[in-house]
Design a protein around this motif. Structure first.
Motif, PDB file in Angstrom:
ATOM      1  N   VAL A 161     -45.100  12.930  -0.778  1.00 47.17           N
ATOM      2  CA  VAL A 161     -45.300  13.005  -2.231  1.00 47.17           C
ATOM      3  C   VAL A 161     -46.559  13.804  -2.557  1.00 47.17           C
ATOM      4  O   VAL A 161     -47.626  13.569  -1.999  1.00 47.17           O
ATOM      5  N   ASP A 162     -46.413  14.763  -3.480  1.00 50.38           N
ATOM      6  CA  ASP A 162     -47.540  15.565  -3.955  1.00 50.38           C
ATOM      7  C   ASP A 162     -47.681  15.303  -5.453  1.00 50.38           C
ATOM      8  O   ASP A 162     -46.927  15.845  -6.265  1.00 50.38           O
ATOM      9  N   LEU A 163     -48.639  14.463  -5.812  1.00 47.56           N
ATOM     10  CA  LEU A 163     -48.781  14.068  -7.212  1.00 47.56           C
ATOM     11  C   LEU A 163     -49.260  15.209  -8.094  1.00 47.56           C
ATOM     12  O   LEU A 163     -48.880  15.288  -9.269  1.00 47.56           O
ATOM     13  N   ASP A 164     -50.070  16.095  -7.565  1.00 51.70           N
ATOM     14  CA  ASP A 164     -50.556  17.220  -8.368  1.00 51.70           C
ATOM     15  C   ASP A 164     -49.436  18.218  -8.667  1.00 51.70           C
ATOM     16  O   ASP A 164     -49.355  18.765  -9.764  1.00 51.70           O
ATOM     17  N   ALA A 165     -48.582  18.428  -7.672  1.00 58.65           N
ATOM     18  CA  ALA A 165     -47.444  19.342  -7.873  1.00 58.65           C
ATOM     19  C   ALA A 165     -46.261  18.632  -8.521  1.00 58.65           C
ATOM     20  O   ALA A 165     -45.263  19.272  -8.872  1.00 58.65           O
ATOM     21  N   GLU A 166     -46.379  17.309  -8.675  1.00 54.11           N
ATOM     22  CA  GLU A 166     -45.319  16.487  -9.257  1.00 54.11           C
ATOM     23  C   GLU A 166     -43.989  16.741  -8.551  1.00 54.11           C
ATOM     24  O   GLU A 166     -42.964  17.038  -9.168  1.00 54.11           O
ATOM     25  N   SER A 167     -44.028  16.588  -7.244  1.00 51.21           N
ATOM     26  CA  SER A 167     -42.833  16.834  -6.437  1.00 51.21           C
ATOM     27  C   SER A 167     -42.869  15.953  -5.191  1.00 51.21           C
ATOM     28  O   SER A 167     -43.904  15.382  -4.834  1.00 51.21           O
ATOM     29  N   ALA A 168     -41.714  15.862  -4.541  1.00 50.43           N
ATOM     30  CA  ALA A 168     -41.610  15.109  -3.297  1.00 50.43           C
ATOM     31  C   ALA A 168     -40.572  15.784  -2.410  1.00 50.43           C
ATOM     32  O   ALA A 168     -39.686  16.500  -2.900  1.00 50.43           O
ATOM     33  N   ILE A 169     -40.684  15.565  -1.130  1.00 51.77           N
ATOM     34  CA  ILE A 169     -39.726  16.095  -0.165  1.00 51.77           C
ATOM     35  C   ILE A 169     -38.879  14.928   0.332  1.00 51.77           C
ATOM     36  O   ILE A 169     -39.407  13.947   0.863  1.00 51.77           O
ATOM     37  N   VAL A 170     -37.566  15.015   0.119  1.00 52.86           N
ATOM     38  CA  VAL A 170     -36.669  13.951   0.559  1.00 52.86           C
ATOM     39  C   VAL A 170     -35.729  14.477   1.635  1.00 52.86           C
ATOM     40  O   VAL A 170     -35.428  15.671   1.692  1.00 52.86           O
ATOM     41  N   THR A 171     -35.281  13.559   2.480  1.00 47.73           N
ATOM     42  CA  THR A 171     -34.316  13.896   3.525  1.00 47.73           C
ATOM     43  C   THR A 171     -32.990  13.259   3.158  1.00 47.73           C
ATOM     44  O   THR A 171     -32.866  12.032   3.093  1.00 47.73           O
ATOM     45  N   GLY A 172     -31.997  14.112   2.893  1.00 45.51           N
ATOM     46  CA  GLY A 172     -30.698  13.624   2.444  1.00 45.51           C
ATOM     47  C   GLY A 172     -29.688  13.505   3.549  1.00 45.51           C
ATOM     48  O   GLY A 172     -30.030  13.408   4.733  1.00 45.51           O
ATOM     49  N   LYS A 173     -28.422  13.508   3.180  1.00 43.89           N
ATOM     50  CA  LYS A 173     -27.338  13.393   4.150  1.00 43.89           C
ATOM     51  C   LYS A 173     -27.364  14.573   5.113  1.00 43.89           C
ATOM     52  O   LYS A 173     -27.664  15.700   4.722  1.00 43.89           O
ATOM     53  N   GLY A 174     -27.031  14.293   6.362  1.00 43.29           N
ATOM     54  CA  GLY A 174     -27.038  15.351   7.362  1.00 43.29           C
ATOM     55  C   GLY A 174     -28.427  15.838   7.678  1.00 43.29           C
ATOM     56  O   GLY A 174     -28.593  16.968   8.163  1.00 43.29           O
TER      57      GLY A 174
END
Length: 298
Positions: A161-174
């Motif tokens: 999670v990057d609060l300053d960039a207001e984004s997150a990296i998620v790992t989805g299906k596959g």
């Protein structure tokens, strides 16, 4: 002379009773045979076993699709298919006439999207300064802003999670990795949660969301929504999937492009767009029609 479907239906019904089938099943199967026979009569054809052909059955099912719900068509398909199977077993027919006629698949009922009032009540239900209050608000806001799967939510690490960039990296299906984005209020909610998280005994874990027993699980998220939903007065079953449907609906309603939604939601198939976009398609169509009323501009 070929045997009448009505007479064979009576024998079939006795067979079902001998098999111990429920009376309701026999009634539904019998309806399929009777309705098919009635349709044959309307076409000027004798309701006999000779007219129990693949082409005619296909035509009948096509007519049913035009005037009946998909679930009703499926019921008729099942009844007639079971009857045809019995005819083959009794050696009245040499081959099953419905072989190759695939089972109709009723579409899944649209999932109701959450209204602004629902969401406001949910956020209000989390108001407080305890660890659980902070965590639960962050969970709800992330589900709302990002439309992530529950498995993706619980798989988030603090470092993702990057609060300053207001984004997150998620790992989805596959194991596919993608970025998701949230707003300033969600960023603030996560920040508040992280400050409380540091005080917890499981703060050393990589998992973003934790509880008394360690990392929050899928079940844990569902329990959070159950408790907060009850406090908010949401009587419909509240689960993570409703947030995903709501996210898709809001994105399309705001004029978002479908290809962008596919990327944000982690879909590779257009079929998923159709499925998730169906939740409030009529509302979006009405909104679009209202915006595009040309007559009101001249």
């Amino acid at each position: 002379m070929a045997e009448l479907l009505e007479d064979l239906s009576a024998s079939f019904s006795r067979h079902l009773r001998a098999e111990g089938r429920a009376p309701r099943t026999a009634v539904l199967y019998g309806q399929s045979i009777r309705f098919y026979g009635n349709w044959l009569t309307k076409q000027g054809l004798e309701p006999t076993v000779d007219n129990l052909t693949r082409d005619l059955i296909r035509e009948w099912l096509a007519v049913l699709h035009e005037t009946n719900a998909a679930g009703t068509v499926l019921t008729r398909w099942r009844g007639l298919r079971r009857f045809c199977g019995w005819l083959v077993a009794e050696e009245i027919l040499d081959a099953h006439p419905m072989k190759g006629i695939t089972q109709p698949t009723p579409p899944a009922p649209p999932v109701p999207v959450l209204t602004d009032a629902d969401l406001a009540a949910l956020i209000k239900a989390c108001k407080g300064k305890t660890f659980r209050d902070r965590r639960d608000e962050a969970v709800i806001r992330l589900l709302l802003d990002c439309g992530v799967r529950v498995s993706e939510l619980v798989g988030l690490r603090v470092s993702d999670v990057d609060l300053d960039a207001e984004s997150a990296i998620v790992t989805g299906k596959g194991s596919k990795v993608r970025a998701v984005y949230f707003g300033a209020r969600t960023s603030q909610a996560i920040d508040r949660y992280l400050r409380e998280r540091r005080k917890q005994r499981h703060a050393h874990l990589e998992a973003l969301f934790i509880g008394e027993r360690g990392a929050t699980t899928d079940f844990g998220v569902r329990e959070i929504l159950k408790v907060r939903g009850a406090a908010a007065g949401i009587t419909d079953r509240l689960n993570p999937h409703r947030f995903r449907h709501t996210f898709a609906h809001d994105f399309l309603l705001a004029g978002g492009q479908e290809r962008d939604l596919k990327r944000l939601a982690g879909w590779t198939s257009d079929a998923m767009l159709e499925r998730y976009g169906a939740s409030a398609a009529d509302a979006r169509a009405k909104e679009a029609a209202t915006r595009l009323r040309r007559g009101d501009r001249v």
